[in-house]
Motif scaffolding. Structure first.
Motif, PDB file in Angstrom:
ATOM      1  N   VAL A 189     -22.005 139.021 -17.914  1.00  0.00           N
ATOM      2  CA  VAL A 189     -22.799 139.468 -19.065  1.00  0.00           C
ATOM      3  C   VAL A 189     -23.414 140.832 -18.720  1.00  0.00           C
ATOM      4  O   VAL A 189     -23.727 141.101 -17.559  1.00  0.00           O
ATOM      5  N   PRO A 190     -23.590 141.718 -19.726  1.00  0.00           N
ATOM      6  CA  PRO A 190     -24.251 143.004 -19.456  1.00  0.00           C
ATOM      7  C   PRO A 190     -25.755 142.807 -19.275  1.00  0.00           C
ATOM      8  O   PRO A 190     -26.358 141.914 -19.877  1.00  0.00           O
ATOM      9  N   LEU A 191     -26.349 143.633 -18.436  1.00  0.00           N
ATOM     10  CA  LEU A 191     -27.771 143.549 -18.137  1.00  0.00           C
ATOM     11  C   LEU A 191     -28.317 144.965 -18.010  1.00  0.00           C
ATOM     12  O   LEU A 191     -27.674 145.826 -17.406  1.00  0.00           O
ATOM     13  N   ALA A 192     -29.498 145.215 -18.597  1.00  0.00           N
ATOM     14  CA  ALA A 192     -30.130 146.534 -18.535  1.00  0.00           C
ATOM     15  C   ALA A 192     -31.202 146.531 -17.453  1.00  0.00           C
ATOM     16  O   ALA A 192     -32.100 145.689 -17.454  1.00  0.00           O
ATOM     17  N   LEU A 193     -31.103 147.465 -16.513  1.00  0.00           N
ATOM     18  CA  LEU A 193     -32.068 147.582 -15.421  1.00  0.00           C
ATOM     19  C   LEU A 193     -32.590 149.010 -15.352  1.00  0.00           C
ATOM     20  O   LEU A 193     -31.886 149.956 -15.705  1.00  0.00           O
ATOM     21  N   ALA A 194     -33.832 149.135 -14.891  1.00  0.00           N
ATOM     22  CA  ALA A 194     -34.344 150.473 -14.601  1.00  0.00           C
ATOM     23  C   ALA A 194     -33.483 151.104 -13.522  1.00  0.00           C
ATOM     24  O   ALA A 194     -32.940 150.411 -12.656  1.00  0.00           O
ATOM     25  N   GLY A 195     -33.336 152.420 -13.596  1.00  0.00           N
ATOM     26  CA  GLY A 195     -32.408 153.114 -12.709  1.00  0.00           C
ATOM     27  C   GLY A 195     -32.572 152.761 -11.245  1.00  0.00           C
ATOM     28  O   GLY A 195     -31.606 152.530 -10.529  1.00  0.00           O
ATOM     29  N   ARG A 196     -33.820 152.683 -10.761  1.00  0.00           N
ATOM     30  CA  ARG A 196     -34.054 152.411  -9.346  1.00  0.00           C
ATOM     31  C   ARG A 196     -33.814 150.945  -8.996  1.00  0.00           C
ATOM     32  O   ARG A 196     -33.636 150.610  -7.824  1.00  0.00           O
ATOM     33  N   ALA A 197     -33.813 150.070  -9.988  1.00  0.00           N
ATOM     34  CA  ALA A 197     -33.625 148.650  -9.716  1.00  0.00           C
ATOM     35  C   ALA A 197     -32.165 148.271  -9.564  1.00  0.00           C
ATOM     36  O   ALA A 197     -31.857 147.215  -9.019  1.00  0.00           O
ATOM     37  N   ALA A 198     -31.255 149.105 -10.054  1.00  0.00           N
ATOM     38  CA  ALA A 198     -29.829 148.793  -9.960  1.00  0.00           C
ATOM     39  C   ALA A 198     -29.349 149.032  -8.530  1.00  0.00           C
ATOM     40  O   ALA A 198     -29.559 150.111  -7.973  1.00  0.00           O
ATOM     41  N   PRO A 199     -28.707 148.049  -7.911  1.00  0.00           N
ATOM     42  CA  PRO A 199     -28.232 148.231  -6.536  1.00  0.00           C
ATOM     43  C   PRO A 199     -27.065 149.206  -6.459  1.00  0.00           C
ATOM     44  O   PRO A 199     -26.356 149.429  -7.454  1.00  0.00           O
ATOM     45  N   ASP A 200     -26.850 149.762  -5.291  1.00  0.00           N
ATOM     46  CA  ASP A 200     -25.705 150.650  -5.087  1.00  0.00           C
ATOM     47  C   ASP A 200     -24.407 149.873  -5.289  1.00  0.00           C
ATOM     48  O   ASP A 200     -24.283 148.724  -4.873  1.00  0.00           O
ATOM     49  N   GLY A 201     -23.452 150.509  -5.946  1.00  0.00           N
ATOM     50  CA  GLY A 201     -22.165 149.860  -6.164  1.00  0.00           C
ATOM     51  C   GLY A 201     -22.152 148.842  -7.282  1.00  0.00           C
ATOM     52  O   GLY A 201     -21.179 148.088  -7.415  1.00  0.00           O
ATOM     53  N   ALA A 202     -23.217 148.793  -8.103  1.00  0.00           N
ATOM     54  CA  ALA A 202     -23.262 147.825  -9.199  1.00  0.00           C
ATOM     55  C   ALA A 202     -22.162 148.121 -10.214  1.00  0.00           C
ATOM     56  O   ALA A 202     -21.895 149.278 -10.540  1.00  0.00           O
ATOM     57  N   LEU A 203     -21.537 147.068 -10.712  1.00  0.00           N
ATOM     58  CA  LEU A 203     -20.486 147.228 -11.707  1.00  0.00           C
ATOM     59  C   LEU A 203     -21.104 147.426 -13.079  1.00  0.00           C
ATOM     60  O   LEU A 203     -22.086 146.766 -13.432  1.00  0.00           O
ATOM     61  N   SER A 204     -20.543 148.323 -13.862  1.00  0.00           N
ATOM     62  CA  SER A 204     -21.012 148.571 -15.221  1.00  0.00           C
ATOM     63  C   SER A 204     -20.053 147.911 -16.207  1.00  0.00           C
ATOM     64  O   SER A 204     -18.931 147.543 -15.838  1.00  0.00           O
ATOM     65  N   PRO A 205     -20.467 147.744 -17.483  1.00  0.00           N
ATOM     66  CA  PRO A 205     -19.593 147.075 -18.455  1.00  0.00           C
ATOM     67  C   PRO A 205     -18.229 147.734 -18.615  1.00  0.00           C
ATOM     68  O   PRO A 205     -17.289 147.080 -19.050  1.00  0.00           O
ATOM     69  N   GLY A 206     -18.075 148.995 -18.261  1.00  0.00           N
ATOM     70  CA  GLY A 206     -16.777 149.639 -18.397  1.00  0.00           C
ATOM     71  C   GLY A 206     -15.860 149.446 -17.202  1.00  0.00           C
ATOM     72  O   GLY A 206     -14.686 149.810 -17.256  1.00  0.00           O
ATOM     73  N   ASP A 207     -16.359 148.850 -16.115  1.00  0.00           N
ATOM     74  CA  ASP A 207     -15.544 148.668 -14.913  1.00  0.00           C
ATOM     75  C   ASP A 207     -14.636 147.455 -15.053  1.00  0.00           C
ATOM     76  O   ASP A 207     -14.954 146.494 -15.754  1.00  0.00           O
ATOM     77  N   ARG A 208     -13.507 147.508 -14.325  1.00  0.00           N
ATOM     78  CA  ARG A 208     -12.577 146.377 -14.328  1.00  0.00           C
ATOM     79  C   ARG A 208     -13.083 145.313 -13.368  1.00  0.00           C
ATOM     80  O   ARG A 208     -13.246 145.545 -12.181  1.00  0.00           O
ATOM     81  N   ALA A 209     -13.336 144.117 -13.893  1.00  0.00           N
ATOM     82  CA  ALA A 209     -13.783 143.006 -13.052  1.00  0.00           C
ATOM     83  C   ALA A 209     -12.984 141.738 -13.336  1.00  0.00           C
ATOM     84  O   ALA A 209     -12.735 140.948 -12.433  1.00  0.00           O
ATOM     85  N   ALA A 210     -12.586 141.546 -14.604  1.00  0.00           N
ATOM     86  CA  ALA A 210     -11.815 140.355 -14.950  1.00  0.00           C
ATOM     87  C   ALA A 210     -10.504 140.337 -14.181  1.00  0.00           C
ATOM     88  O   ALA A 210      -9.807 141.349 -14.089  1.00  0.00           O
ATOM     89  N   GLY A 211     -10.192 139.185 -13.593  1.00  0.00           N
ATOM     90  CA  GLY A 211      -8.981 139.042 -12.804  1.00  0.00           C
ATOM     91  C   GLY A 211      -9.206 139.234 -11.323  1.00  0.00           C
ATOM     92  O   GLY A 211      -8.371 138.821 -10.517  1.00  0.00           O
ATOM     93  N   MET A 212     -10.331 139.843 -10.943  1.00  0.00           N
ATOM     94  CA  MET A 212     -10.627 140.018  -9.529  1.00  0.00           C
ATOM     95  C   MET A 212     -11.312 138.768  -8.995  1.00  0.00           C
ATOM     96  O   MET A 212     -11.791 137.929  -9.752  1.00  0.00           O
ATOM     97  N   SER A 213     -11.374 138.639  -7.682  1.00  0.00           N
ATOM     98  CA  SER A 213     -11.916 137.435  -7.048  1.00  0.00           C
ATOM     99  C   SER A 213     -13.203 137.757  -6.306  1.00  0.00           C
ATOM    100  O   SER A 213     -13.380 138.862  -5.780  1.00  0.00           O
ATOM    101  N   LEU A 214     -14.105 136.787  -6.272  1.00  0.00           N
ATOM    102  CA  LEU A 214     -15.326 136.910  -5.480  1.00  0.00           C
ATOM    103  C   LEU A 214     -15.019 136.562  -4.032  1.00  0.00           C
ATOM    104  O   LEU A 214     -14.204 135.685  -3.754  1.00  0.00           O
ATOM    105  N   ASN A 215     -15.697 137.220  -3.110  1.00  0.00           N
ATOM    106  CA  ASN A 215     -15.543 136.858  -1.702  1.00  0.00           C
ATOM    107  C   ASN A 215     -16.647 135.921  -1.225  1.00  0.00           C
ATOM    108  O   ASN A 215     -16.677 135.532  -0.057  1.00  0.00           O
ATOM    109  N   ALA A 216     -17.555 135.551  -2.146  1.00  0.00           N
ATOM    110  CA  ALA A 216     -18.621 134.599  -1.832  1.00  0.00           C
ATOM    111  C   ALA A 216     -19.234 134.127  -3.151  1.00  0.00           C
ATOM    112  O   ALA A 216     -19.144 134.826  -4.161  1.00  0.00           O
ATOM    113  N   PRO A 217     -19.863 132.943  -3.174  1.00  0.00           N
ATOM    114  CA  PRO A 217     -20.501 132.478  -4.411  1.00  0.00           C
ATOM    115  C   PRO A 217     -21.654 133.394  -4.828  1.00  0.00           C
ATOM    116  O   PRO A 217     -22.287 134.044  -3.990  1.00  0.00           O
TER     117      PRO A 217
END
Length: 221
Positions: free
Chosen positions: A70-98
Motif C-alpha cells: 500500500v502507498p504511504l506518505a512520510l515526511a522526507g526525513r522519516a523515509a528510510p534510504d532505499g525506500a520503494l516508491s509507488p512507481g518502483d517495480r516490486a510485484a513478482g519480487m521476493s522478500l528475503n525476510a518476513p
C-alpha cells in the motif's frame, strides 16, 4: 470685519465608521502584522515522500503481489534510504525476510529472482544434463528443450544383458537458459549443470524425471 467660518462639510459614511471603530481597526492591523511576521519566520513545511509499505504481515514464502503493498506518505526525513516508491517495480519480487504490516519496503528487503524477467510465474530450475559436452555449447539467453530418456545404459549388476534407454520424451519445451555454472571438476554428479527458467509445474516434472532418467537438451536458438 470678522471673517466668516468655512462652510461645514459632511464626512462620508466610511470615514465616520472608521473614526467610531479606530481602536478595533488598529488592533486588527496589529494582529495581522504579527501573523505576517510569524509566517515569514516559520520554516517551510517538510516535503512529503510517498513510499510502499506492507499491507499486512508478509513472509518470504511467495513473490509479492500488488495487493501485498500500500502507498504511504512520510515526511522526507522519516523515509528510510532505499525506500520503494509507488512507481518502483516490486510485484513478482521476493522478500528475503518476513516483514510486519505497515513496514516500509526498501531495496535491502527484496531479492530479484533470476527468472523474473521471463514472467512472474517462472522460477530458476537447475538441470543435470547427462552430456557435459552439450552443456558446453550453451550460454545465458539460449533457448532449449529438455528431454528425458527412461532408464540408464549400463551393465546389469547381476550379469544380465546391458540395459537400454527408452525413447526420450520432452519434459520442458522452449525455455531460456539463465546460467551455466562453472563446476569444479568439470562434471558434477553424472553430467553437467545448467539453470533454466521454467514454471513451477515444469520444475516438479523435471525433479520427477531426474532420479531415473537421463536428461538431455536440444538447442532451439
Amino acid at each position: 470685519m470678522t471673517p466668516s467660518p468655512p462652510p461645514y462639510r459632511h464626512r462620508s459614511g466610511p470615514l465616520r465608521l472608521l473614526d467610531r471603530h479606530r481602536r478595533l481597526v488598529a488592533s486588527l492591523l496589529t494582529a495581522l502584522a504579527v501573523l505576517c511576521a510569524v509566517l515569514v519566520l516559520r520554516p517551510p513545511p517538510e516535503p512529503v515522500t510517498r513510499v510502499l509499505a506492507a499491507a499486512r504481515d508478509l513472509d518470504a514464502s511467495a513473490p509479492l503481489s500488488e495487493d501485498d503493498l500500500v502507498p504511504l506518505a512520510l515526511a522526507g526525513r522519516a523515509a528510510p534510504d532505499g525506500a520503494l516508491s509507488p512507481g518502483d517495480r516490486a510485484a513478482g519480487m521476493s522478500l528475503n525476510a518476513p516483514v510486519r504490516r505497515g513496514e516500509v519496503l526498501t531495496d535491502a528487503r527484496l531479492s530479484d529472482p533470476p527468472a523474473l524477467p521471463y514472467g512472474a510465474d517462472m522460477v530458476a530450475v537447475p538441470v543435470r544434463v547427462a552430456d557435459p559436452g552439450m552443456v558446453g555449447l550453451l550460454s545465458p539467453g539460449r533457448r532449449v528443450d529438455v528431454l528425458a530418456a527412461a532408464g540408464a545404459a549400463g551393465a546389469d549388476p547381476f550379469g544380465g544383458p546391458t540395459a537400454r534407454s527408452g525413447p526420450a520424451v520432452e519434459v520442458v519445451g522452449d525455455r531460456p537458459v539463465l546460467s551455466v555454472p562453472d563446476e569444479e571438476g568439470g562434471g558434477g554428479e553424472g553430467g553437467a549443470l545448467v539453470v533454466i527458467a521454467a514454471t513451477r509445474e515444469e520444475a516438479r516434472a523435471l525433479a520427477g524425471h531426474a532420479p531415473s532418467s537421463r536428461l538431455s537438451v536440444t538447442i532451439r536458438g
